[in-house]
Scaffold this active site. Structure first.
Site, mmCIF file in Angstrom:
data_model
loop_
_atom_site.group_PDB
_atom_site.id
_atom_site.type_symbol
_atom_site.label_atom_id
_atom_site.label_comp_id
_atom_site.label_asym_id
_atom_site.label_seq_id
_atom_site.Cartn_x
_atom_site.Cartn_y
_atom_site.Cartn_z
ATOM 1 N N ARG A 177 37.273 -29.530 47.325
ATOM 2 C CA ARG A 177 36.698 -29.748 46.005
ATOM 3 C C ARG A 177 36.994 -28.553 45.119
ATOM 4 O O ARG A 177 37.351 -27.474 45.594
ATOM 5 C CB ARG A 177 35.197 -29.951 46.134
ATOM 6 C CG ARG A 177 34.469 -28.671 46.562
ATOM 7 C CD ARG A 177 33.000 -28.919 46.856
ATOM 8 N NE ARG A 177 32.435 -29.837 45.885
ATOM 9 C CZ ARG A 177 31.448 -30.694 46.172
ATOM 10 N NH1 ARG A 177 30.931 -30.714 47.389
ATOM 11 N NH2 ARG A 177 30.962 -31.492 45.249
ATOM 12 N N GLU A 220 28.115 -41.343 42.887
ATOM 13 C CA GLU A 220 26.737 -41.817 42.975
ATOM 14 C C GLU A 220 26.177 -41.625 41.566
ATOM 15 O O GLU A 220 26.322 -40.540 40.992
ATOM 16 C CB GLU A 220 25.902 -40.973 43.957
ATOM 17 C CG GLU A 220 24.493 -41.549 44.100
ATOM 18 C CD GLU A 220 23.500 -40.643 44.826
ATOM 19 O OE1 GLU A 220 23.841 -39.464 45.090
ATOM 20 O OE2 GLU A 220 22.386 -41.117 45.108
ATOM 21 N N LYS A 234 25.405 -30.654 41.472
ATOM 22 C CA LYS A 234 24.648 -31.571 40.631
ATOM 23 C C LYS A 234 23.188 -31.153 40.567
ATOM 24 O O LYS A 234 22.517 -31.369 39.568
ATOM 25 C CB LYS A 234 24.734 -32.991 41.200
ATOM 26 C CG LYS A 234 25.977 -33.752 40.818
ATOM 27 C CD LYS A 234 25.764 -35.214 41.189
ATOM 28 C CE LYS A 234 26.991 -36.048 40.926
ATOM 29 N NZ LYS A 234 26.742 -37.462 41.324
#
Length: 565
Positions: free
Chosen positions: A262, A37, A272
């Site tokens: 992850r 994104e 983020k």
RNA sequence: UGGGGUGUCGUCAAGUGGUAAGACACGGGUCUUUGGAACCCGCAUUCGCAGGUUCGAAUCCUGCCACCCCAGCCA
């Protein structure tokens, strides 16, 4: 390392792909995608995903798409899109023709939604966000049906068209999938698939005021692109049920979603949200601050794409949550830089050294190999030598530790590629600080070898006081003081664990003159100190700035640290 | 107390019924004009725990325990 070639030790994802190829499940096609994104910069965690997705595709003669998952215009921007493309390219991966945007599918997505409505599988719901939450139930209690759940297809269609036409306010209505409000998986409790957001989109402008949600967009984007293996992280495991549901209801091409763990790296954060905060609050100097775990930060710090790829291969791909230690990343970059960096001399914290028996006006040029382990590989440069030099402050001890092999009164050491010198005394100021070290050199040891065969234990680096260039050197340390700064078990936040000493700027460093024309981004090993690169943003020919990528392994420092415990 | 996952060396991670790969770290040594690099040696009788099946279990069964994710109109 997992690879298609050695045929064994395949990670579980590559095993699935290999098995699919064996059975012909996808007619031998392997098509993956990396779907960021554009709401922030890529970080080392994304690198794991990039290396995985592009790697799996390449190993199987397939391709990997770069697709921007841009369904939330409030948080996204073209700046991020450009930065992401730059970072992926830097890794050397090529998406070829396969650059896509979920926003390019908005028309198709809208049609799919209409199809769902006509099939009685989606409805327009007038509940507010707060009400929707209350109707959803909890982890242990089932939800309740929305009062709007039984609207007819005609009414739903009309309302949905009007949502698109902008007749309703933000948040007043949503389009929801009609699944099961009592489903044990919360994701399946009539999830919202379209919401009203009267904000312009960075690519579609003001064409839309309704935007599709991730769960509806992602599976259909994969389907449209005929992805075979849709690889994502563990937190989407629950969403897989919805991924499959949407594609099944629509009866379209159906990729397989596979989840892996992850990356978590000690002493830094991958969130983020936190990274954005560090940037916007000025805690760091932008997304490409060399202390950041972002790809752009690491690039500026001096990391190579190869070292990051090696690191990703070292840590593997699996499903268990893990916390990888920094040592592995450091090993990967040292190993790479060790083989490709020219050696050069730089004195970070200068201490003047005067050679009393060296003729006053004399100077000479000494040959020094750029790559001592294999000199022909990089050749030689000249290093000027004179009576007054600078050596590293920490390479002198007036009262040396028993295992200190460097400069100390009466001690003989080798000046790298120059002469053997013996310390004869020191000059101090009134408060006892050492201002100068005095030595005598042995003219017969030019180059550093004694004709009589005597050995010296210590070799130190140096620079000519008169010929060397001033330089700024930035030493970086971990951004946080604890291995898992975002862990909030004790109620603390990342703010409580910031390392206030993560940046040490040395303004008085001196480097050998061969560095005068060093190009931005060029990487060197400053002998005995570490790997450094010319800062690509602030360094200029007359004003050199170097970033320390990583230190050399330092068994002396390790020994001292152990002793002080 | 719901659902979805995961538990193998300090850290990653192979292993899929036949007797615990590899890497990083760590310890010791050789060599060395970087206390770097390179090279050599060592490093889990044991696989979350407890039972069970079996000639044989990290791998199969049962029961526990621990940790992670999910209640955004974020992705």
């Amino acid at each position: 390392m997992p690879s298609a070639e050695d045929g064994k030790h395949l990670d579980f994802i590559r095993s699935i792909v290999a098995e699919d190829n064996r059975t012909g499940k996808w007619e031998g096609r392997v098509e993956t995608r990396f779907p960021p994104e554009p709401n922030g910069y890529l970080h080392i965690g994304h690198a794991k995903s990039i290396v995985l997705n592009f790697g799996v595709a390449a190993e199987n003669q397939g391709c990997c798409h770069l697709r921007f998952d841009d369904t939330n215009p409030e948080k996204e921007s073209t700046e991020y899109i450009e930065a992401i493309k730059r970072d992926v390219r830097w890794f050397g991966y090529d998406w070829g023709e396969h650059l896509y945007y979920a926003s390019d599918y908005f028309d198709q997505l809208f049609d799919f939604a209409v199809q769902l409505i006509k099939a009685g599988k989606a409805y327009v719901c007038d509940l507010s966000a707060e009400e929707t939450r209350q109707y959803r139930g909890t982890l242990t209690e089932p939800g309740r049906d929305s009062p709007y759940r039984q609207r007819g297809a005609e009414e739903n269609l009309d309302l949905f068209q009007r949502m698109r036409a902008g007749e309703f306010e933000n948040g007043s209505r949503t389009l929801r999938a009609k699944i099961d409000m009592a489903h044990p998986n919360l994701v399946m409790r009539d999830p919202v698939i379209y919401r009203i957001k009267k904000v312009p989109h960075h690519r579609t402008g003001d064409k839309w005021c309704i935007y599709p949600m991730y769960d509806f967009t992602h599976c259909l984007s994969d389907s449209i692109e005929r992805i075979t293996h849709s690889i994502c992280t563990l937190e989407f495991e629950d969403n897989r049920a919805l991924y499959d549901w949407v594609l099944d209801q629509l009866g379209v091409y159906h990729p397989q979603q596979i989840e892996f763990a992850r990356l978590n790296l000690e002493y830094t954060v991958m969130s983020k949200r936190i990274l954005l905060t560090l940037v916007t609050e000025g805690i760091v100097d932008g997304w490409d601050d060399p202390r950041m775990p972002t790809i752009s930060g690491m690039r500026r710090r001096g990391f190579t794409p190869e070292s990051i790829r090696t690191f990703c291969e070292m840590i593997g791909v699996a499903k268990r949550d893990s916390m990888v230690d920094m040592g592995k990343l450091e090993w990967a970059i040292r190993d790479d830089l060790n083989h490709r960096s020219p050696r050069v001399m730089a004195v970070l914290e200068p201490l003047k050294l005067v050679i009393d028996n060296y003729p006053d006006g004399q100077e000479e040029e000494l040959e020094a190999p750029y790559y001592p382990d294999d000199p022909p590989k990089m050749g030689y440069r000249k290093v000027p030598f004179a009576k007054e030099l600078y050596v590293e402050r920490e390479d002198f001890m007036e009262e040396p530790h028993k295992k200190f092999w460097r400069l100390a009164p009466g001690r003989e050491v080798r000046l790298r590629w120059a002469y053997l010198v013996t310390c004869t005394g020191v000059v101090k100021d009134a408060t006892g600080n050492v201002l100068e070290v005095h030595c005598d050199y042995d003219p017969a040891t030019r180059g550093g070898d004694a004709p009589d065969g005597r050995k010296v234990k210590g070799t130190i680096h140096w620079v000519s006081a008169r010929h060397s260039l001033p330089a700024k050197v930035r030493l970086y340390d971990r951004l946080f003081t604890v291995p898992n700064p975002s862990g909030t078990k004790d109620g603390s936040t990342f703010r409580d664990h910031l390392n206030l000493d993560s940046l040490l700027a040395l303004e008085q460093a001196r480097v050998e003159p061969s560095l005068a024309q060093a190009e931005p981004g060029a990487r060197y090993q400053f002998e005995r100190k570490g790997y450094f690169c010319v800062d690509s943003k602030e360094s200029e020919p007359g004003d050199l700035v170097f970033n320390r990528t990583v230190t050399l392994r330092d068994s002396w420092a390790k020994m001292m640290k152990k002793e002080n415990k």
